[in-house]
Design a protein around this motif. Structure first.
Motif, mmCIF file in Angstrom:
data_model
loop_
_atom_site.group_PDB
_atom_site.id
_atom_site.type_symbol
_atom_site.label_atom_id
_atom_site.label_comp_id
_atom_site.label_asym_id
_atom_site.label_seq_id
_atom_site.Cartn_x
_atom_site.Cartn_y
_atom_site.Cartn_z
ATOM 1 N N VAL A 1 15.438 -7.508 -1.503
ATOM 2 C CA VAL A 1 16.473 -6.701 -0.857
ATOM 3 C C VAL A 1 16.980 -7.462 0.359
ATOM 4 C CG1 VAL A 1 16.857 -4.566 0.452
ATOM 5 C CG2 VAL A 1 15.589 -4.501 -1.701
ATOM 6 N N GLY B 1 4.338 3.067 6.252
ATOM 7 C CA GLY B 1 3.431 1.937 6.449
ATOM 8 C C GLY B 1 3.785 1.088 7.649
ATOM 9 N N GLN C 1 -3.609 -7.512 1.428
ATOM 10 C CA GLN C 1 -3.632 -8.366 2.619
ATOM 11 C C GLN C 1 -4.997 -8.481 3.307
ATOM 12 O OE1 GLN C 1 -0.468 -6.530 4.719
ATOM 13 N NE2 GLN C 1 1.068 -7.920 3.898
ATOM 14 N N PRO C 2 -5.807 -7.408 3.365
ATOM 15 C CA PRO C 2 -7.071 -7.542 4.093
ATOM 16 C C PRO C 2 -7.962 -8.688 3.627
ATOM 17 C CG PRO C 2 -6.598 -5.221 3.691
ATOM 18 C CD PRO C 2 -5.551 -6.007 2.964
ATOM 19 N N GLY D 1 6.963 -3.344 4.754
ATOM 20 C CA GLY D 1 5.893 -3.991 5.514
ATOM 21 C C GLY D 1 6.384 -4.707 6.756
ATOM 22 N N ALA D 2 5.628 -5.723 7.124
ATOM 23 C CA ALA D 2 5.900 -6.429 8.374
ATOM 24 C C ALA D 2 5.888 -7.937 8.121
ATOM 25 C CB ALA D 2 4.835 -6.054 9.400
ATOM 26 N N THR E 1 -7.924 -9.831 12.019
ATOM 27 C CA THR E 1 -7.517 -10.933 11.136
ATOM 28 C C THR E 1 -7.995 -12.275 11.688
ATOM 29 O OG1 THR E 1 -5.571 -9.703 10.452
ATOM 30 C CG2 THR E 1 -5.518 -12.061 10.054
ATOM 31 N N ALA F 1 -0.926 3.154 5.791
ATOM 32 C CA ALA F 1 0.172 2.905 4.845
ATOM 33 C C ALA F 1 -0.040 3.708 3.565
ATOM 34 C CB ALA F 1 0.264 1.412 4.536
ATOM 35 N N PHE G 1 0.828 -1.207 0.000
ATOM 36 C CA PHE G 1 0.000 0.000 0.000
ATOM 37 C C PHE G 1 0.866 1.263 0.000
ATOM 38 C CE2 PHE G 1 -3.284 -2.804 1.883
ATOM 39 C CZ PHE G 1 -4.356 -2.452 1.092
ATOM 40 N N ALA G 2 1.873 1.296 0.867
ATOM 41 C CA ALA G 2 2.673 2.509 1.034
ATOM 42 C C ALA G 2 3.565 2.756 -0.183
ATOM 43 C CB ALA G 2 3.521 2.411 2.308
ATOM 44 N N SER H 1 -4.974 1.921 5.421
ATOM 45 C CA SER H 1 -5.215 3.346 5.164
ATOM 46 C C SER H 1 -4.049 4.199 5.657
ATOM 47 C CB SER H 1 -6.529 3.801 5.804
ATOM 48 O OG SER H 1 -6.570 3.389 7.141
ATOM 49 N N LYS I 1 10.068 -8.069 -3.784
ATOM 50 C CA LYS I 1 10.481 -9.462 -3.997
ATOM 51 C C LYS I 1 9.441 -10.227 -4.813
ATOM 52 C CE LYS I 1 8.870 -10.699 0.611
ATOM 53 N NZ LYS I 1 9.262 -11.103 1.940
ATOM 54 N N ASN I 2 8.199 -9.728 -4.818
ATOM 55 C CA ASN I 2 7.152 -10.320 -5.655
ATOM 56 C C ASN I 2 6.906 -9.410 -6.851
ATOM 57 O OD1 ASN I 2 6.596 -12.418 -3.737
ATOM 58 N ND2 ASN I 2 5.508 -10.901 -2.514
ATOM 59 N N ALA J 1 9.619 0.669 2.638
ATOM 60 C CA ALA J 1 8.185 0.373 2.825
ATOM 61 C C ALA J 1 7.972 -1.129 2.652
ATOM 62 C CB ALA J 1 7.357 1.163 1.818
ATOM 63 N N HIS K 1 -13.772 -2.123 0.967
ATOM 64 C CA HIS K 1 -12.785 -3.056 0.412
ATOM 65 C C HIS K 1 -12.756 -3.019 -1.112
ATOM 66 C CE1 HIS K 1 -12.501 -4.240 4.546
ATOM 67 N NE2 HIS K 1 -11.386 -4.877 4.248
ATOM 68 N N LEU L 1 -0.665 -15.688 8.110
ATOM 69 C CA LEU L 1 -1.562 -15.237 7.041
ATOM 70 C C LEU L 1 -1.153 -13.821 6.674
ATOM 71 C CD1 LEU L 1 -3.886 -16.172 5.334
ATOM 72 C CD2 LEU L 1 -5.463 -15.485 7.132
HETATM 73 C C1 LIG Z 1 -4.317 -10.725 7.137
HETATM 74 C C2 LIG Z 1 -4.338 -9.229 7.198
HETATM 75 C C3 LIG Z 1 -5.543 -8.544 7.204
HETATM 76 C C4 LIG Z 1 -5.574 -7.150 7.243
HETATM 77 N N1 LIG Z 1 -6.771 -6.490 7.205
HETATM 78 C C5 LIG Z 1 -6.795 -5.142 7.145
HETATM 79 C C6 LIG Z 1 -8.007 -4.441 6.990
HETATM 80 O O1 LIG Z 1 -9.092 -5.042 6.962
HETATM 81 N N2 LIG Z 1 -7.965 -3.080 6.897
HETATM 82 C C7 LIG Z 1 -6.782 -2.396 6.923
HETATM 83 O O2 LIG Z 1 -6.776 -1.158 6.805
HETATM 84 N N3 LIG Z 1 -5.610 -3.033 7.082
HETATM 85 C C8 LIG Z 1 -5.587 -4.385 7.181
HETATM 86 N N4 LIG Z 1 -4.403 -5.047 7.320
HETATM 87 C C9 LIG Z 1 -3.180 -4.261 7.430
HETATM 88 C C10 LIG Z 1 -2.685 -3.782 6.082
HETATM 89 O O3 LIG Z 1 -2.765 -4.819 5.125
HETATM 90 C C11 LIG Z 1 -1.257 -3.316 6.246
HETATM 91 O O4 LIG Z 1 -1.241 -2.293 7.212
HETATM 92 C C12 LIG Z 1 -0.688 -2.797 4.935
HETATM 93 O O5 LIG Z 1 -0.619 -3.830 3.978
HETATM 94 C C13 LIG Z 1 0.708 -2.232 5.156
HETATM 95 O O6 LIG Z 1 1.153 -1.731 3.941
HETATM 96 P P1 LIG Z 1 2.713 -1.609 3.665
HETATM 97 O O7 LIG Z 1 2.827 -1.009 2.306
HETATM 98 O O8 LIG Z 1 3.382 -0.964 4.795
HETATM 99 O O9 LIG Z 1 3.251 -3.109 3.669
HETATM 100 P P2 LIG Z 1 2.815 -4.352 2.784
HETATM 101 O O10 LIG Z 1 1.462 -4.172 2.206
HETATM 102 O O11 LIG Z 1 3.080 -5.535 3.634
HETATM 103 O O12 LIG Z 1 3.858 -4.326 1.587
HETATM 104 C C14 LIG Z 1 5.203 -4.593 1.800
HETATM 105 C C15 LIG Z 1 5.810 -5.026 0.482
HETATM 106 O O13 LIG Z 1 7.212 -5.156 0.678
HETATM 107 C C16 LIG Z 1 7.671 -6.305 -0.008
HETATM 108 N N5 LIG Z 1 8.897 -6.754 0.651
HETATM 109 C C17 LIG Z 1 9.040 -7.168 1.931
HETATM 110 N N6 LIG Z 1 10.314 -7.490 2.176
HETATM 111 C C18 LIG Z 1 10.998 -7.254 1.041
HETATM 112 C C19 LIG Z 1 12.363 -7.407 0.671
HETATM 113 N N7 LIG Z 1 13.294 -7.840 1.532
HETATM 114 N N8 LIG Z 1 12.726 -7.095 -0.604
HETATM 115 C C20 LIG Z 1 11.795 -6.665 -1.497
HETATM 116 N N9 LIG Z 1 10.489 -6.507 -1.191
HETATM 117 C C21 LIG Z 1 10.103 -6.791 0.058
HETATM 118 C C22 LIG Z 1 6.521 -7.287 0.127
HETATM 119 O O14 LIG Z 1 6.572 -8.279 -0.886
HETATM 120 C C23 LIG Z 1 5.307 -6.377 0.017
HETATM 121 O O15 LIG Z 1 4.855 -6.275 -1.314
HETATM 122 C C24 LIG Z 1 -4.356 -6.439 7.307
HETATM 123 C C25 LIG Z 1 -3.133 -7.129 7.333
HETATM 124 C C26 LIG Z 1 -3.124 -8.507 7.284
HETATM 125 C C27 LIG Z 1 -1.812 -9.228 7.290
#
Ligand SMILES: Cc1cc2nc3c(=O)[nH]c(=O)nc-3n(C[C@H](O)[C@H](O)[C@H](O)COP(=O)(O)OP(=O)(O)OC[C@H]3O[C@@H](n4cnc5c(N)ncnc54)[C@H](O)[C@@H]3O)c2cc1C
Length: 420
Positions: free
Chosen positions: A79, A297, A42-43, A107-108, A165, A317, A14-15, A315, A35-36, A105, A380, A125
């Protein structure tokens, strides 16, 4: 070898996507590394695991998102190292990329809190792969149990974590047992299947109001979910779990929705890590102690204008990504960075068919039942990336709501379910 860009972004979630999209619109040269080769939503992963929607509805190729943004280059690579001070990242093949501005960005990842056996045996998950692996394991389990005699013991699935979740996952599995298993397998098998939801805290949906918690609790129990609240999991084995109160639940599938921590790449980055291994970013989303590095994020501890910590939400992120793009543009054009202002839209959780809870906006206007269910669907669909994905998800939900069939393929092959 080092390649240099105006902006290097690690993570196409997202971020990262929000930041790259807005920077691309301004013609800024961006390298987006993930990496993908796809962006995942994810939601809705739990709906992929329970076959309510398909893989292509919750994912979209990153190159499809950016094919019209000529200044954004998408790179599929992992990375493995970050040097925040040097603004560089290194990928698996040893190539180093440097950004005038570096954006982290990534993620976790699941936090198993050192629970013995959890990492080895539980199903997290957090990614599309996790969701397909869990879905495959559940299909394998049903197929195997179907071959047993009707008098064989219970078939238990344990979900650890009573947050959104865990609640959404447990509710969806319970509905499959109630409505899908009797038709696709037999009522005898459905009667043997049980879902257990476990959490250390006394109530489900701890971050929600008592009214939402009560609604969710009642609905889950009605759907057949067995609640074990106020007791943690002390061990996960390949044949079940042990709880802190001494209860053991035999189970071949333990779903881990018990918490998150920042991904590994931050630990060697030279940035100081705060709560959950995340980076405590400054008000303008930049990392402390270095110049020109943003953390966004789920990888960041972000505070709102009043200093309160924001939760790890899509949101947050997405908005942090868009805001960072503005600040980066300011960095590159001699402008001034602005402190991040979050528009709080509240939060929601699906509890089951026609049942959800929602707490809307900063004032947390509470909704439950069909109205919240419709709000959940609307939010969604709006958040999903891609018109085709939105239309297809709506069709799948209508199909599920009206017919209780599961037309999406879940591969019940052992290769997709290696933990069994
Ligand atoms: C099961 C689940 C349900 C959720 N439900 C909700 C919901 O209903 N509503 C809501 O608002 N939020 C929800 N969340 C939270 C929301 O999905 C996250 O807060 C959001 O995805 C965070 O965005 P991000 O961009 O920080 O990280 P991510 O969306 O996790 O993206 C991180 C990206 O980094 C990439 N990455 C990671 N490590 C590396 C690496 N070493 N090298 C290259 N790429 C890498 C990953 O492949 C990924 O594409 C949910 C989360 C989960 C897990």
């Amino acid at each position: 070898m080092t390649e240099t860009y105006q902006v290097v972004i690690v993570g196409g979630g997202f971020a990262g996507v929000a930041a790259a999209r807005d920077l691309g619109r301004k013609g800024i040269e961006v390298l987006l590394i993930d990496k993908n080769n796809y962006h995942q939503f994810q939601p809705l992963l739990y709906q992929v695991a329970t076959s309510q929607i398909g893989v292509s509805e919750v994912s979209r190729p990153l190159r499809a998102i950016f094919h019209r943004r000529r200044s954004v280059r998408v790179l599929t690579d992992e990375v493995t190292a970050v040097d925040a001070a040097a603004h560089t990242v290194t990928t698996v093949d040893g190539t180093t990329y440097r950004g005038e501005i570096l954006v982290l960005a990534a993620g976790a990842e699941p936090n198993f809190f050192n629970t013995p056996g959890a990492q080895e045996h539980a199903y997290p998950l957090y990614s599309l792969l996790d969701a397909t692996r869990l879905g495959g394991a559940m299909v394998n389990l049903l197929d195997r149990s179907d071959r047993e005699s009707a008098g064989a013991g219970s078939v238990n699935i344990v979900v650890v974590g009573g947050g959104p979740t865990g609640v959404e996952t447990a509710g969806a599995i319970a509905e499959n047992i109630k409505y899908v298993v009797p038709g696709y397998f037999s009522t005898a098998l459905a009667a043997r299947c049980h879902v257990h939801l476990v959490d250390l805290v006394p109530s489900v949906l701890g971050a929600f109001s008592v009214k939402s918690q009560t609604y969710a609790r009642k609905h889950l129990i009605k759907a057949g979910v067995r609640l074990h609240m106020g007791t943690g999991v002390t061990e996960v084995r390949d044949d079940g779990v042990t709880l802190a109160d001494g209860t053991t639940i035999p189970s071949k599938i333990v779903v881990w929705a018990g918490g998150l921590k920042a991904g590994d790449i931050l630990s060697g980055s030279g940035l100081p890590q705060g709560r959950g291994g995340r980076i405590d970013v400054r008000a303008d989303l930049t990392a402390p102690h270095v110049d020109g590095v943003y953390v966004l994020g789920d990888a960041a501890n972000i505070t709102d204008a009043r200093g309160a910590h924001l939760p790890q939400l899509g949101s947050v992120a997405q908005q942090s990504g868009a805001w960072a793009a503005r600040n980066i543009h300011a960095d590159l054009t001699g402008g001034t960075r602005e402190p991040f202002r979050y528009t709080d839209k509240g939060y929601m959780a699906m509890v089951g068919r026609g049942a959800a809870v929602a707490e809307i906006g900063r004032k947390r206007v509470q909704m439950q039942g069909p109205l919240a269910f419709i709000a959940w669907l609307g939010v969604h669909v709006a958040l999903l990336s891609g018109a085709r994905q939105k239309a297809s998800a709506l069709l799948s939900w209508a199909d599920d709501y009206l017919t209780h069939t599961r037309s999406h393929v879940v591969l019940g092959h052992p290769e997709v379910a290696p933990k069994e």
